[in-house]
Design a protein around this motif. Structure first.
Motif, PDB file in Angstrom:
ATOM      1  N   THR A  31      10.522 -32.106  55.333  1.00 50.62           N
ATOM      2  CA  THR A  31      10.681 -30.654  55.306  1.00 50.62           C
ATOM      3  C   THR A  31      11.552 -30.270  54.112  1.00 50.62           C
ATOM      4  OG1 THR A  31      12.599 -30.748  56.745  1.00 50.62           O
ATOM      5  CG2 THR A  31      10.467 -30.418  57.808  1.00 50.62           C
ATOM      6  N   PHE A  32      11.370 -29.060  53.651  1.00 48.93           N
ATOM      7  CA  PHE A  32      12.153 -28.529  52.530  1.00 48.93           C
ATOM      8  C   PHE A  32      12.717 -27.195  52.979  1.00 48.93           C
ATOM      9  CE2 PHE A  32      12.209 -25.941  48.568  1.00 48.93           C
ATOM     10  CZ  PHE A  32      13.210 -26.634  47.918  1.00 48.93           C
ATOM     11  N   ILE A  33      13.998 -27.104  53.065  1.00 52.43           N
ATOM     12  CA  ILE A  33      14.742 -25.951  53.606  1.00 52.43           C
ATOM     13  C   ILE A  33      14.118 -25.445  54.912  1.00 52.43           C
ATOM     14  CG2 ILE A  33      15.820 -25.269  51.434  1.00 52.43           C
ATOM     15  CD1 ILE A  33      13.748 -22.997  51.191  1.00 52.43           C
ATOM     16  N   ILE A  35      11.027 -25.838  55.907  1.00 54.33           N
ATOM     17  CA  ILE A  35       9.587 -25.573  55.812  1.00 54.33           C
ATOM     18  C   ILE A  35       8.849 -26.909  55.875  1.00 54.33           C
ATOM     19  CG2 ILE A  35       7.754 -24.583  54.392  1.00 54.33           C
ATOM     20  CD1 ILE A  35       9.939 -22.838  53.076  1.00 54.33           C
ATOM     21  N   PRO A  36       7.868 -27.052  56.771  1.00 54.42           N
ATOM     22  CA  PRO A  36       7.119 -28.304  56.856  1.00 54.42           C
ATOM     23  C   PRO A  36       6.379 -28.620  55.553  1.00 54.42           C
ATOM     24  CG  PRO A  36       6.718 -26.953  58.798  1.00 54.42           C
ATOM     25  CD  PRO A  36       7.476 -26.116  57.819  1.00 54.42           C
ATOM     26  N   PHE A  37       6.208 -29.920  55.317  1.00 55.17           N
ATOM     27  CA  PHE A  37       5.569 -30.400  54.091  1.00 55.17           C
ATOM     28  C   PHE A  37       4.223 -29.729  53.845  1.00 55.17           C
ATOM     29  CE2 PHE A  37       2.864 -33.538  51.844  1.00 55.17           C
ATOM     30  CZ  PHE A  37       3.596 -33.647  50.689  1.00 55.17           C
ATOM     31  N   PHE A  38       3.421 -29.570  54.885  1.00 58.42           N
ATOM     32  CA  PHE A  38       2.089 -28.979  54.761  1.00 58.42           C
ATOM     33  C   PHE A  38       2.125 -27.646  54.017  1.00 58.42           C
ATOM     34  CE2 PHE A  38      -1.391 -26.363  56.478  1.00 58.42           C
ATOM     35  CZ  PHE A  38      -2.478 -27.178  56.201  1.00 58.42           C
ATOM     36  N   TYR A  39       3.125 -26.824  54.317  1.00 55.88           N
ATOM     37  CA  TYR A  39       3.205 -25.493  53.710  1.00 55.88           C
ATOM     38  C   TYR A  39       3.829 -25.506  52.318  1.00 55.88           C
ATOM     39  CZ  TYR A  39       1.912 -23.890  58.318  1.00 55.88           C
ATOM     40  OH  TYR A  39       1.248 -23.694  59.485  1.00 55.88           O
ATOM     41  N   TRP A  40       4.958 -26.223  52.168  1.00 56.17           N
ATOM     42  CA  TRP A  40       5.595 -26.158  50.841  1.00 56.17           C
ATOM     43  C   TRP A  40       4.791 -26.921  49.806  1.00 56.17           C
ATOM     44  CZ3 TRP A  40       7.207 -30.433  48.277  1.00 56.17           C
ATOM     45  CH2 TRP A  40       7.681 -31.528  48.985  1.00 56.17           C
ATOM     46  N   TYR A  41       4.019 -27.924  50.198  1.00 53.88           N
ATOM     47  CA  TYR A  41       3.149 -28.636  49.259  1.00 53.88           C
ATOM     48  C   TYR A  41       2.100 -27.672  48.688  1.00 53.88           C
ATOM     49  CZ  TYR A  41      -0.239 -32.084  47.570  1.00 53.88           C
ATOM     50  OH  TYR A  41      -1.105 -32.807  46.797  1.00 53.88           O
ATOM     51  N   GLN A  42       1.503 -26.898  49.564  1.00 53.11           N
ATOM     52  CA  GLN A  42       0.489 -25.943  49.104  1.00 53.11           C
ATOM     53  C   GLN A  42       1.098 -24.865  48.205  1.00 53.11           C
ATOM     54  OE1 GLN A  42      -2.164 -24.466  52.167  1.00 53.11           O
ATOM     55  NE2 GLN A  42      -1.802 -26.334  53.348  1.00 53.11           N
ATOM     56  N   MET A  43       2.277 -24.395  48.556  1.00 52.04           N
ATOM     57  CA  MET A  43       2.938 -23.385  47.728  1.00 52.04           C
ATOM     58  C   MET A  43       3.347 -23.960  46.368  1.00 52.04           C
ATOM     59  SD  MET A  43       2.827 -20.490  49.159  1.00 52.04           S
ATOM     60  CE  MET A  43       1.229 -20.945  49.783  1.00 52.04           C
TER      61      MET A  43
END
Length: 77
Positions: A31-33, A35-43
């Motif tokens: 996770t980043f701050i 946010i799960p990896f799935f979402y921040w990777y796409q962003m």
């Protein structure tokens, strides 16, 4: 196909491959701050895709200018 055009194609094709290969990022960790990896990777790919498109556009402009100069140089000789 020139090497520059191959690089342009790779710059434009890479985001599609990265987003269509869902198995590579279909996870929660890391996770980043919060946010799960799935979402921040796409962003992150939204930003990275923009940069790759800018690089492809600049390379295309340079390639077109070089081709125009070669045509004009060849016509005058």
């Amino acid at each position: 196909m020139t090497p520059v055009r191959v690089v342009i194609a790779l710059c434009l094709f890479a985001p599609f491959v990265a987003m269509l290969w869902v198995g590579s990022y279909a996870k929660i960790e890391p996770t980043f701050i919060g946010i799960p990896f799935f979402y921040w990777y796409q962003m992150a790919w939204v930003v990275f895709s923009t940069l790759l498109t800018m690089v492809a556009y600049r390379l295309w402009q340079r390639d077109q200018a070089a081709r125009k100069a070669a045509r004009e140089g060849g016509a005058s000789q």
